[in-house]
Design an enzyme around this catalytic site. Structure first.
Site, PDB file in Angstrom:
ATOM      1  N   GLU A   1       8.310 -14.215 -11.975  1.00 34.71           N
ATOM      2  CA  GLU A   1       7.731 -12.962 -11.477  1.00 34.71           C
ATOM      3  C   GLU A   1       7.105 -12.129 -12.589  1.00 34.71           C
ATOM      4  OE1 GLU A   1      10.135 -11.199  -7.666  1.00 34.71           O
ATOM      5  OE2 GLU A   1      11.246 -11.233  -9.536  1.00 34.71           O
TER       6      GLU A   1
ATOM      7  N   ARG B   1       4.998   0.185  -5.985  1.00 36.79           N
ATOM      8  CA  ARG B   1       4.975  -0.655  -4.779  1.00 36.79           C
ATOM      9  C   ARG B   1       4.039  -1.855  -4.930  1.00 36.79           C
ATOM     10  NH1 ARG B   1       6.572   2.613   0.004  1.00 36.79           N
ATOM     11  NH2 ARG B   1       5.259   1.327   1.310  1.00 36.79           N
TER      12      ARG B   1
ATOM     13  N   GLU C   1      17.820 -17.251  -8.906  1.00 30.68           N
ATOM     14  CA  GLU C   1      17.439 -15.876  -9.213  1.00 30.68           C
ATOM     15  C   GLU C   1      16.914 -15.763 -10.651  1.00 30.68           C
ATOM     16  OE1 GLU C   1      16.704 -13.400  -7.606  1.00 30.68           O
ATOM     17  OE2 GLU C   1      16.882 -11.704  -8.973  1.00 30.68           O
TER      18      GLU C   1
ATOM     19  N   TRP D   1      -3.163  -2.616  -1.369  1.00 33.90           N
ATOM     20  CA  TRP D   1      -2.847  -3.998  -1.734  1.00 33.90           C
ATOM     21  C   TRP D   1      -3.605  -4.843  -0.718  1.00 33.90           C
ATOM     22  CZ3 TRP D   1      -0.581  -8.508   0.062  1.00 33.90           C
ATOM     23  CH2 TRP D   1      -0.069  -9.388  -0.897  1.00 33.90           C
TER      24      TRP D   1
ATOM     25  N   LYS E   1       6.364  -4.409  -4.332  1.00 33.40           N
ATOM     26  CA  LYS E   1       7.777  -4.091  -4.247  1.00 33.40           C
ATOM     27  C   LYS E   1       8.251  -4.152  -2.804  1.00 33.40           C
ATOM     28  CE  LYS E   1      11.689  -2.676  -5.909  1.00 33.40           C
ATOM     29  NZ  LYS E   1      12.438  -3.754  -6.556  1.00 33.40           N
TER      30      LYS E   1
ATOM     31  N   LYS F   1      13.137 -14.487 -11.487  1.00 31.34           N
ATOM     32  CA  LYS F   1      12.901 -13.337 -12.366  1.00 31.34           C
ATOM     33  C   LYS F   1      11.876 -13.686 -13.438  1.00 31.34           C
ATOM     34  CE  LYS F   1      14.068 -11.001 -10.647  1.00 31.34           C
ATOM     35  NZ  LYS F   1      14.400 -10.400  -9.420  1.00 31.34           N
TER      36      LYS F   1
ATOM     37  N   CYS G   1       0.821  -1.215   0.000  1.00 26.02           N
ATOM     38  CA  CYS G   1       0.000   0.000   0.000  1.00 26.02           C
ATOM     39  C   CYS G   1       0.855   1.265   0.000  1.00 26.02           C
ATOM     40  CB  CYS G   1      -0.872   0.026   1.240  1.00 26.02           C
ATOM     41  SG  CYS G   1      -1.819  -1.466   1.493  1.00 26.02           S
TER      42      CYS G   1
ATOM     43  N   ASN H   1      -1.709   1.970   5.936  1.00 26.12           N
ATOM     44  CA  ASN H   1      -0.852   0.858   5.495  1.00 26.12           C
ATOM     45  C   ASN H   1      -0.611  -0.025   6.711  1.00 26.12           C
ATOM     46  OD1 ASN H   1      -0.626   2.199   3.109  1.00 26.12           O
ATOM     47  ND2 ASN H   1       1.568   2.574   3.243  1.00 26.12           N
ATOM     48  N   GLY H   2      -0.578  -1.330   6.517  1.00 30.71           N
ATOM     49  CA  GLY H   2      -0.290  -2.221   7.643  1.00 30.71           C
ATOM     50  C   GLY H   2      -1.488  -3.075   7.992  1.00 30.71           C
TER      51      GLY H   2
ATOM     52  N   HIS I   1      17.494 -36.093  -9.178  1.00 34.33           N
ATOM     53  CA  HIS I   1      16.621 -36.509  -8.083  1.00 34.33           C
ATOM     54  C   HIS I   1      15.215 -35.956  -8.248  1.00 34.33           C
ATOM     55  CE1 HIS I   1      20.158 -38.170  -6.224  1.00 34.33           C
ATOM     56  NE2 HIS I   1      20.769 -37.003  -6.381  1.00 34.33           N
TER      57      HIS I   1
HETATM   58  C1  G6P Z   1       9.171  -8.688  -2.723  1.00 35.17           C
HETATM   59  C2  G6P Z   1       9.759  -8.128  -4.006  1.00 35.17           C
HETATM   60  C3  G6P Z   1      11.051  -8.873  -4.339  1.00 35.17           C
HETATM   61  C4  G6P Z   1      12.013  -8.790  -3.163  1.00 35.17           C
HETATM   62  C5  G6P Z   1      11.372  -9.294  -1.866  1.00 35.17           C
HETATM   63  C6  G6P Z   1      12.235  -8.962  -0.656  1.00 35.17           C
HETATM   64  O1  G6P Z   1       8.713  -9.980  -2.933  1.00 35.17           O
HETATM   65  O2  G6P Z   1       8.830  -8.248  -5.068  1.00 35.17           O
HETATM   66  O3  G6P Z   1      11.645  -8.294  -5.485  1.00 35.17           O
HETATM   67  O4  G6P Z   1      13.142  -9.537  -3.440  1.00 35.17           O
HETATM   68  O5  G6P Z   1      10.112  -8.661  -1.653  1.00 35.17           O
HETATM   69  O6  G6P Z   1      12.256  -7.568  -0.519  1.00 35.17           O
HETATM   70  P1  G6P Z   1      13.397  -6.735   0.175  1.00 35.17           P
HETATM   71  O7  G6P Z   1      12.955  -5.303   0.000  1.00 35.17           O
HETATM   72  O8  G6P Z   1      13.411  -7.148   1.613  1.00 35.17           O
HETATM   73  O9  G6P Z   1      14.668  -7.016  -0.507  1.00 35.17           O
END
Ligand code: G6P
Length: 612
Positions: free
Chosen positions: A492, A27, A485, A73, A607, A489, A2, A99-100, A508
């Site tokens: 996502e 965000r 990673e 959100w 984000k 990516k 949010c 927010n929260g 395995h």
């Molecule tokens: C969310 C984001 C990711 C990020 C993760 C951890 O899932 O979409 O891109 O890696 O949070 O976030 P941070 O800000 O703690 O690195």
């Protein structure tokens, strides 16, 4: 997640608020709303994007010099117009954005219902709005005091901004566990959940601390109290953020811009720390904790998502170079699994946003057991940066694309510096080997620049595989976290199912998936377990899988076996993640664009994950 933006001053609030909401779009959110106060207090909300909100209200009178706005959100209640913020109180005197999560909202709601309050939404936020109204009426106090008293009854996390029809000159803002920053203009005030909506108006800001409530008045007064009623003096800081960092700068997407920024962001994260001329590494932020680190029996790393992957690279680096045992934990698991934490443990929390709720909670847990907590954060002044005993910023600059790119390589760079520094202090590397790695790290930004040029083959691969349903990513040693990673990516931003695995583990399980339809990405650079990875490639080829290989420039063996190869420059084994990640980011990006996906704001993702 949010986002919050609010304004009070002499200017029209609407353009500032709507522009602020657009800055906060990165965000992640699913609905948006705005409340403007002129002769009346009007709330407008929409499911979907900020542009949907604009469409709904385009023919409305949007005058007013005070207002609050929000991107939501969904946590409590589905993403729809009713549950979107701002929420009115029952009498419509008050409007609030939040927010929260209010954890005890159910019991508070029950109590309010027994006193005649009727709720329109399923949110915890509407409960808080009515609680404030109830206190304001029954205790006959002003809005500032009513908010303060109400927050004493709240369990959970919040960043809120409240306005009242009866006090058209005042914003009340408060925070606990969720960030809130107040921008101080020449004759006006801005409030936001991060500095991005504020930076174009002022660089003077006050970050609220947990359990602080601010009364922000049009006549240039800012008063801050704790919720226990102790007055605080506002501490004004200067933002280091530049507006250009928040613009796309000619790129089609923020993600692409951030991928191409990596030669600079990696250099920035080394600046003032790697001294190639002197042959030294220094990390000023943690200098007082170096002895603790080198005498620690183990280092624990806590993080989530991409930051967790960086942590895994860190584990390989610190164990390999400095010979200190490292354990890497998902913060969300760590906090709930009754972990063994010793007072002499050093915990490193890694986070781009510095706001991830699970990582924050893991820090608090480790702190309560007496451990030393160091942070590796990108966002300056973030909650995690403030909750740790010390730390180093990654200095990658604002990352707007939801899928992390430059923040990851900056985290890995910092962890490499840390491993080198610890190795130097412990004497686990010979001087010549230390200098060799250090000098090679110094050359990495140029090699990243060179790696970024591999565009033609990447787009060819993307065109070929954009419609597949599954992808497998395999790597060993330092390249195993790179495989994880790469897979993250892709899933996502393109919504293609992708899994990362240590290459040898393929037998395995994942080998059962391999047929002529299955693309398998190998990170097969020329050091470490190269020969073993070559065997793994053969196993995939024998089952007719399609092999895409990241190889070191000049490789001939893998080239002769793979369907596609992407060459990266030769480097030290432990530095390969900084190069091999780049084409994987680009591959995901191009596939997502070709599939018509919203690259910068993928569905359902946020984000900054400020709820657990
Ligand atoms: C969310 C984001 C990711 C990020 C993760 C951890 O899932 O979409 O891109 O890696 O949070 O976030 P941070 O800000 O703690 O690195």
């Amino acid at each position: 997640m949010c986002g919050i933006v609010a304004y009070v001053g002499p200017k029209e609030a609407y353009p500032i608020l709507i522009n602020g909401l657009k800055r906060l779009e990165y965000r992640g959110y699913d609905s948006a709303g705005i409340a403007l106060l002129n002769s009346s207090l009007n709330v407008y909300k929409a499911k979907g994007k900020v542009s949907d909100l604009e469409d709904i209200i385009k023919d409305t009178d949007l005058h007013g010099t005070i207002g609050i706005a929000h991107t939501r959100w969904a946590t409590h209640g589905e993403p729809n117009q009713v549950n979107a913020h701002p929420h009115y109180s029952q009498s419509k005197e008050i409007a609030l954005i939040h927010n929260g999560i209010i954890e005890n909202y159910a019991s508070l709601r029950k109590e309010l219902e027994s006193r005649g309050y009727v709720f329109e939404s399923s949110t915890d936020t509407e409960v808080l709005t009515n609680l404030i109204e109830d206190i304001k009426i029954n205790e006959n106090v002003d809005l500032f005091e009513a908010v303060r008293i109400a927050l004493n009854q709240v369990i959970g996390a919040y960043a809120i901004v409240v306005i009242s029809r009866n006090d058209p000159d005042t914003l009340i803002a408060a925070r606990k566990g969720s960030p809130l920053v107040i921008g101080i203009g020449t004759d006006d005030y801005y409030v936001a959940s991060d500095a991005t909506p504020i930076v174009e108006y002022t660089k003077n800001v006050v970050y609220l601390d947990d359990e602080e409530v601010a009364q922000i008045r049009r006549n240039n007064t800012l008063k801050i109290k704790t919720i226990r009623n102790h007055e605080k003096t506002p501490y004004v800081q200067q933002l280091e953020l530049n507006l250009s960092a928040l613009e796309k700068g000619g790129f089609e997407h923020f993600m692409l811009k951030e991928i191409y920024e990596q030669p600079h962001s990696i250099r920035d994260s080394m600046r003032g720390r790697l001294h190639a001329d002197l042959g030294t590494v220094s990390l000023g932020g943690i200098i007082d904790y170096e002895q603790k680190l080198i005498t620690a029996q183990r280092i624990l790393v806590v993080a989530c998502g991409t930051s967790w992957h960086a942590g895994l690279v860190g584990e390989y680096l610190i164990e390999d170079l400095a010979r200190i045992p490292v354990e890497v934990e998902y913060a969300s698991e760590f906090r709930y699994r009754n972990p063994v934490i010793y007072e002499h443990d050093v915990v490193i929390a890694i986070s781009q946003s510095g706001e991830t709720a699970d990582t924050l909670a893991a820090i608090e847990l480790a702190k309560s057991k007496g451990a030393t907590i160091l942070g590796i954060c990108n966002v300056v002044g973030s909650s995690i940066a403030r909750a740790t005993h010390a730390g180093s910023y990654t200095h990658a600059g604002p990352e707007i694309g939801v899928a992390s790119t430059k923040a990851f390589t900056a985290q890995v760079t910092l962890l490499t510096l840390l491993a080198l520094r610890l190795a130097q202090l412990k004497g686990t590397l010979s001087k010549s080997r230390f200098l060799q790695i250090l000098n090679e790290l110094d050359r990495i930004p140029e090699k990243v620049e060179e790696t970024l040029k591999t565009s033609e083959v990447v787009t060819r691969i993307a065109t070929q595989f954009k419609d597949v349903r599954n992808f497998l990513y395999l790597g060993r040693g330092y390249n195993f976290p790179v495989a994880l990673e790469g897979a993250l990516k892709l899933k996502e931003i393109s919504y293609i199912h992708a899994e990362g695995y240590p290459a040898a583990e393929m037998k395995h399980g994942p080998i059962a998936l391999i047929d002529e339809e299955m693309p398998v990405v190998f990170i097969a650079t020329n050091k470490g377990t190269y020969d073993k990875v070559v065997s793994n490639i053969q196993e995939v080829k024998a089952r007719k899988g399609k092999v895409i290989a990241i190889v070191t420039k000049g490789d001939t063996i893998v080239k002769g076996m793979a369907d596609y190869v992407i060459e990266i420059p030769e480097t030290e084994e432990m530095l390969v993640p900084l190069l091999a990640t780049i084409p994987l980011q680009k591959l995901s990006y191009h596939i997502a664009v070709m599939r018509g996906c919203n690259v910068d704001q993928p569905r359902n993702l946020a984000k900054s994950v400020t709820v657990e």
